[in-house]
Design a protein around this motif. Structure first.
Motif, PDB file in Angstrom:
ATOM      1  N   THR A  58       0.834  -1.202   0.000  1.00  0.00           N
ATOM      2  CA  THR A  58       0.000   0.000   0.000  1.00  0.00           C
ATOM      3  C   THR A  58       0.866   1.248   0.000  1.00  0.00           C
ATOM      4  OG1 THR A  58      -1.885  -1.048   1.076  1.00  0.00           O
ATOM      5  CG2 THR A  58      -1.678   1.328   1.326  1.00  0.00           C
ATOM      6  N   PHE A  59       1.887   1.290   0.842  1.00  0.00           N
ATOM      7  CA  PHE A  59       2.765   2.452   0.899  1.00  0.00           C
ATOM      8  C   PHE A  59       3.559   2.612  -0.397  1.00  0.00           C
ATOM      9  CE2 PHE A  59       2.840   1.624   5.717  1.00  0.00           C
ATOM     10  CZ  PHE A  59       1.661   2.352   5.873  1.00  0.00           C
ATOM     11  N   ALA A  60       3.938   1.493  -1.012  1.00  0.00           N
ATOM     12  CA  ALA A  60       4.644   1.565  -2.297  1.00  0.00           C
ATOM     13  C   ALA A  60       3.747   2.170  -3.374  1.00  0.00           C
ATOM     14  CB  ALA A  60       5.109   0.176  -2.720  1.00  0.00           C
ATOM     15  N   ALA A  61       2.468   1.783  -3.386  1.00  0.00           N
ATOM     16  CA  ALA A  61       1.528   2.340  -4.356  1.00  0.00           C
ATOM     17  C   ALA A  61       1.365   3.842  -4.153  1.00  0.00           C
ATOM     18  CB  ALA A  61       0.174   1.635  -4.230  1.00  0.00           C
ATOM     19  N   ILE A  62       1.343   4.278  -2.897  1.00  0.00           N
ATOM     20  CA  ILE A  62       1.227   5.706  -2.600  1.00  0.00           C
ATOM     21  C   ILE A  62       2.421   6.467  -3.153  1.00  0.00           C
ATOM     22  CG2 ILE A  62       1.258   7.407  -0.722  1.00  0.00           C
ATOM     23  CD1 ILE A  62      -0.413   5.397   0.922  1.00  0.00           C
ATOM     24  N   VAL A  63       3.626   5.952  -2.912  1.00  0.00           N
ATOM     25  CA  VAL A  63       4.839   6.640  -3.375  1.00  0.00           C
ATOM     26  C   VAL A  63       4.906   6.668  -4.896  1.00  0.00           C
ATOM     27  CG1 VAL A  63       7.363   6.556  -3.402  1.00  0.00           C
ATOM     28  CG2 VAL A  63       6.126   6.123  -1.269  1.00  0.00           C
ATOM     29  N   VAL A  64       4.636   5.533  -5.540  1.00  0.00           N
ATOM     30  CA  VAL A  64       4.699   5.472  -7.005  1.00  0.00           C
ATOM     31  C   VAL A  64       3.682   6.432  -7.623  1.00  0.00           C
ATOM     32  CG1 VAL A  64       4.286   4.002  -9.024  1.00  0.00           C
ATOM     33  CG2 VAL A  64       5.603   3.129  -7.080  1.00  0.00           C
ATOM     34  N   GLY A  65       2.442   6.412  -7.137  1.00  0.00           N
ATOM     35  CA  GLY A  65       1.415   7.301  -7.673  1.00  0.00           C
ATOM     36  C   GLY A  65       1.741   8.758  -7.443  1.00  0.00           C
ATOM     37  N   ALA A  66       2.254   9.092  -6.259  1.00  0.00           N
ATOM     38  CA  ALA A  66       2.582  10.481  -5.940  1.00  0.00           C
ATOM     39  C   ALA A  66       3.724  10.996  -6.808  1.00  0.00           C
ATOM     40  CB  ALA A  66       2.937  10.608  -4.462  1.00  0.00           C
ATOM     41  N   VAL A  67       4.742  10.166  -7.027  1.00  0.00           N
ATOM     42  CA  VAL A  67       5.884  10.586  -7.845  1.00  0.00           C
ATOM     43  C   VAL A  67       5.453  10.832  -9.283  1.00  0.00           C
ATOM     44  CG1 VAL A  67       8.085   9.830  -8.826  1.00  0.00           C
ATOM     45  CG2 VAL A  67       7.633   9.518  -6.389  1.00  0.00           C
ATOM     46  N   ILE A  68       4.691   9.898  -9.855  1.00  0.00           N
ATOM     47  CA  ILE A  68       4.233  10.063 -11.243  1.00  0.00           C
ATOM     48  C   ILE A  68       3.350  11.307 -11.369  1.00  0.00           C
ATOM     49  CG2 ILE A  68       2.823   9.066 -13.089  1.00  0.00           C
ATOM     50  CD1 ILE A  68       3.702   6.296 -12.077  1.00  0.00           C
ATOM     51  N   GLY A  69       2.357  11.420 -10.492  1.00  0.00           N
ATOM     52  CA  GLY A  69       1.446  12.554 -10.558  1.00  0.00           C
ATOM     53  C   GLY A  69       2.145  13.879 -10.341  1.00  0.00           C
ATOM     54  N   ALA A  70       3.088  13.934  -9.383  1.00  0.00           N
ATOM     55  CA  ALA A  70       3.778  15.189  -9.087  1.00  0.00           C
ATOM     56  C   ALA A  70       4.691  15.619 -10.233  1.00  0.00           C
ATOM     57  CB  ALA A  70       4.578  15.042  -7.797  1.00  0.00           C
ATOM     58  N   LEU A  71       5.337  14.658 -10.894  1.00  0.00           N
ATOM     59  CA  LEU A  71       6.179  14.999 -12.040  1.00  0.00           C
ATOM     60  C   LEU A  71       5.346  15.570 -13.187  1.00  0.00           C
ATOM     61  CD1 LEU A  71       8.690  12.003 -12.127  1.00  0.00           C
ATOM     62  CD2 LEU A  71       9.153  14.363 -11.442  1.00  0.00           C
ATOM     63  N   LEU A  72       4.198  14.971 -13.459  1.00  0.00           N
ATOM     64  CA  LEU A  72       3.306  15.494 -14.505  1.00  0.00           C
ATOM     65  C   LEU A  72       2.834  16.899 -14.157  1.00  0.00           C
ATOM     66  CD1 LEU A  72       1.158  12.290 -15.158  1.00  0.00           C
ATOM     67  CD2 LEU A  72       2.952  13.216 -16.633  1.00  0.00           C
ATOM     68  N   LEU A  73       2.451  17.098 -12.899  1.00  0.00           N
ATOM     69  CA  LEU A  73       2.010  18.414 -12.459  1.00  0.00           C
ATOM     70  C   LEU A  73       3.139  19.430 -12.560  1.00  0.00           C
ATOM     71  CD1 LEU A  73      -0.179  20.190 -11.109  1.00  0.00           C
ATOM     72  CD2 LEU A  73       0.663  19.373  -8.896  1.00  0.00           C
ATOM     73  N   GLY A  74       4.346  19.036 -12.163  1.00  0.00           N
ATOM     74  CA  GLY A  74       5.479  19.947 -12.228  1.00  0.00           C
ATOM     75  C   GLY A  74       5.814  20.379 -13.640  1.00  0.00           C
ATOM     76  N   LEU A  75       5.680  19.472 -14.609  1.00  0.00           N
ATOM     77  CA  LEU A  75       5.948  19.831 -16.001  1.00  0.00           C
ATOM     78  C   LEU A  75       4.940  20.857 -16.509  1.00  0.00           C
ATOM     79  CD1 LEU A  75       6.836  16.305 -17.415  1.00  0.00           C
ATOM     80  CD2 LEU A  75       8.395  18.242 -17.141  1.00  0.00           C
ATOM     81  N   GLY A  76       3.682  20.712 -16.115  1.00  0.00           N
ATOM     82  CA  GLY A  76       2.689  21.719 -16.484  1.00  0.00           C
ATOM     83  C   GLY A  76       2.970  23.051 -15.817  1.00  0.00           C
ATOM     84  N   ALA A  77       3.400  23.010 -14.565  1.00  0.00           N
ATOM     85  CA  ALA A  77       3.732  24.237 -13.838  1.00  0.00           C
ATOM     86  C   ALA A  77       4.912  24.943 -14.483  1.00  0.00           C
ATOM     87  CB  ALA A  77       4.037  23.894 -12.381  1.00  0.00           C
ATOM     88  N   ALA A  78       5.932  24.178 -14.908  1.00  0.00           N
ATOM     89  CA  ALA A  78       7.104  24.769 -15.545  1.00  0.00           C
ATOM     90  C   ALA A  78       6.732  25.462 -16.851  1.00  0.00           C
ATOM     91  CB  ALA A  78       8.158  23.698 -15.788  1.00  0.00           C
ATOM     92  N   ALA A  79       5.824  24.865 -17.620  1.00  0.00           N
ATOM     93  CA  ALA A  79       5.382  25.492 -18.872  1.00  0.00           C
ATOM     94  C   ALA A  79       4.716  26.832 -18.603  1.00  0.00           C
ATOM     95  CB  ALA A  79       4.426  24.551 -19.611  1.00  0.00           C
ATOM     96  N   GLY A  80       3.924  26.920 -17.535  1.00  0.00           N
ATOM     97  CA  GLY A  80       3.292  28.182 -17.182  1.00  0.00           C
ATOM     98  C   GLY A  80       4.312  29.253 -16.843  1.00  0.00           C
ATOM     99  N   ALA A  81       5.373  28.864 -16.130  1.00  0.00           N
ATOM    100  CA  ALA A  81       6.418  29.831 -15.778  1.00  0.00           C
ATOM    101  C   ALA A  81       7.187  30.282 -17.012  1.00  0.00           C
ATOM    102  CB  ALA A  81       7.369  29.208 -14.754  1.00  0.00           C
ATOM    103  N   ARG A  82       7.468  29.373 -17.925  1.00  0.00           N
ATOM    104  CA  ARG A  82       8.228  29.726 -19.120  1.00  0.00           C
ATOM    105  C   ARG A  82       7.454  30.660 -20.046  1.00  0.00           C
ATOM    106  NH1 ARG A  82      10.533  23.659 -20.506  1.00  0.00           N
ATOM    107  NH2 ARG A  82      12.303  23.685 -19.034  1.00  0.00           N
ATOM    108  N   GLU A  83       6.161  30.382 -20.209  1.00  0.00           N
ATOM    109  CA  GLU A  83       5.359  31.162 -21.144  1.00  0.00           C
ATOM    110  C   GLU A  83       4.707  32.376 -20.495  1.00  0.00           C
ATOM    111  OE1 GLU A  83       5.630  30.417 -24.204  1.00  0.00           O
ATOM    112  OE2 GLU A  83       6.607  28.483 -23.902  1.00  0.00           O
TER     113      GLU A  83
END
Length: 449
Positions: A58-83
């Protein structure tokens, strides 16, 4: 802390005004850490737990999901800062100005819905904790969130400098108390497989993707936006899902009632009261992003007037509307945006075609609607959005299509990852011919940063 003029500056009132770059890594980290501090996450932990198995998976699923989701969110956030553009305006570069109205309309609906949902959660929790009538908390949460939306960057700075520490103290206390209790294996839980548990965790960070650039357009650089957003929200996601799972394991007598389990912690009442207060930032973010999204339809609209109108509507709905009946529809809209994340990230980062056009004359790119729609279909074929009552026909129709295609309804796959993969691969397929026809210029120093 900055000069007085810098501290007084805030988000532009219309799209015609440039977005000031006032936020750094610390502000971004504090904002997204606070947005990740939400009672929704420990409550959702009940659906991440793998019953009859040790705590580790269960804890492994939490970490894997959080890492994937946070990286996707961060890439969208970076695009907003660049543009330097809010989220829905960024989509002009993907779909064209007029075609961007479609995701804009959907985002407005979901933001109003989630703002209402957050106000209801705050009021219900406060009413339960204080054994008081619900309506004063609906009014108080709605008014406070709306006032924060009038001065969004000021609210971000307060959250980053003060609110995050109060929330962190409460979380640390709850962790210490929960971990001091015996932690048996889970006997109840809502996850059918490891990847369905991962899917639920991914959904929380990705749900913020259509809002991220509304705030990171004010960040000084793409790296600070990416790091602050992904680390802040990712760490909060891991902490709060884990807290919910641990509380259920430690106080199993409470069944799958996470709030009841946390109230069983000594002085848990006080810690939860702090978290209920901090929850207001989610309502504020949804109100402000509704206003900014509406500006993509008409750039001359004043965001303050829009925020007042949205805050009033959300507060009124919280008084009168059964938001629980609306919740599946909010999840359906969320499923719409998951494949759009894949399309955007591939088109922006992998298949560049020169400058990202967010102007009023951004040309239409209707062929990119195809991978978006295909990704949504893939999501529903993997895990149809569940409706009961009047909307049950939607679930039944997609379940029948699973049967037609030989897809096991209990397949255990991650609908988010399947949807993202389908959308991303098709985006490459439809963009590649156009890329071959147009020479790709070297990225500018500003964008590369």
């Amino acid at each position: 802390m900055g000069t007085p003029a810098t501290l007084e500056a805030d988000a532009p009132l219309t799209l015609a005004e440039p977005a000031p770059r006032l936020l750094g890594f610390r502000d971004t980290l504090g904002l997204w850490g606070n947005l990740g501090i939400s009672l929704l996450l420990p409550v959702a932990a009940a659906y991440v737990i793998l019953p009859g198995r040790p705590l580790g998976p269960t804890f492994a699923a939490i970490v894997v999901g959080a890492v994937i989701g946070a990286l996707l969110l961060g890439l969208g956030a970076a695009a907003g800062a660049r543009e330097g553009a809010p989220a829905m305006v960024l989509l002009r570069g993907l779909l064209g100005r007029r075609a961007s109205y479609l995701p804009t309309a959907l985002n407005i609906v979901q933001c109003v819905g989630w703002a209402t949902f957050e106000i209801v959660i705050i009021a219900e929790a406060a009413s339960r904790l204080l054994d008081a009538p619900r309506w004063p908390f609906v009014l108080g949460a709605g008014v406070l969130a709306t006032l924060m939306a009038l001065r969004p960057l000021g609210a971000v700075r307060v959250l980053a400098r003060y609110a995050v520490w109060a929330a962190l103290a409460s979380v640390v206390y709850l962790f210490v108390e929960v971990l001091s209790h015996p932690l048996p294996a889970f006997t109840d839980g809502g996850a059918g497989s490891f990847w369905t548990a991962v899917d639920i965790v991914i959904a929380l960070p990705v749900s913020w993707f259509p809002l991220a650039a509304d705030y990171t357009r004010h960040v000084r650089g793409g790296r600070a936006a990416f790091a602050g957003t992904s680390v802040g929200y990712g760490m909060a996601t891991i902490a709060f899902f884990t807290l919910g799972a641990l509380a259920l394991a430690a106080y199993g007598a409470a069944g799958l009632d996470v709030i009841g389990a946390l109230l069983a912690v000594p002085l848990g009442f006080v810690a939860l009261l702090v978290l209920v207060f901090v929850e207001v930032d989610e309502a504020f973010a949804n109100i402000y992003s509704t206003a900014v999204s509406a500006q993509n339809l008409s750039g001359r609209l004043d965001r303050r007037i829009l925020a007042l109108a949205v805050g009033g509507v959300a507060t009124l709905l919280a008084f009168t509307f059964d938001i629980a009946a609306y919740e599946p529809f909010l999840f359906l809209i969320g499923a719409v945006f998951v494949p759009l994340v894949g399309v955007f990230l591939v088109a922006y980062y992998v298949m560049p075609r020169g400058a990202w056009d967010v102007s009023d004359t951004a040309p239409a790119r209707p062929w990119l609607l195809l991978p978006w729609v295909a990704g949504f279909v893939a999501y529903q074929l993997t895990l149809p959005t569940y409706f009961s009552g009047v909307g049950s026909g939607w679930t039944a129709w997609w379940t029948a299509r699973q049967t037609d295609l030989g897809i096991d309804p209990g397949n255990g796959w991650s609908a988010s990852l399947v949807s993202l993969a389908v959308a991303a691969l098709l985006t490459v397929a439809v963009c590649l011919p156009a890329r071959r026809r147009v020479p790709v210029p070297a990225p500018s120093e500003e964008v590369a940063s």
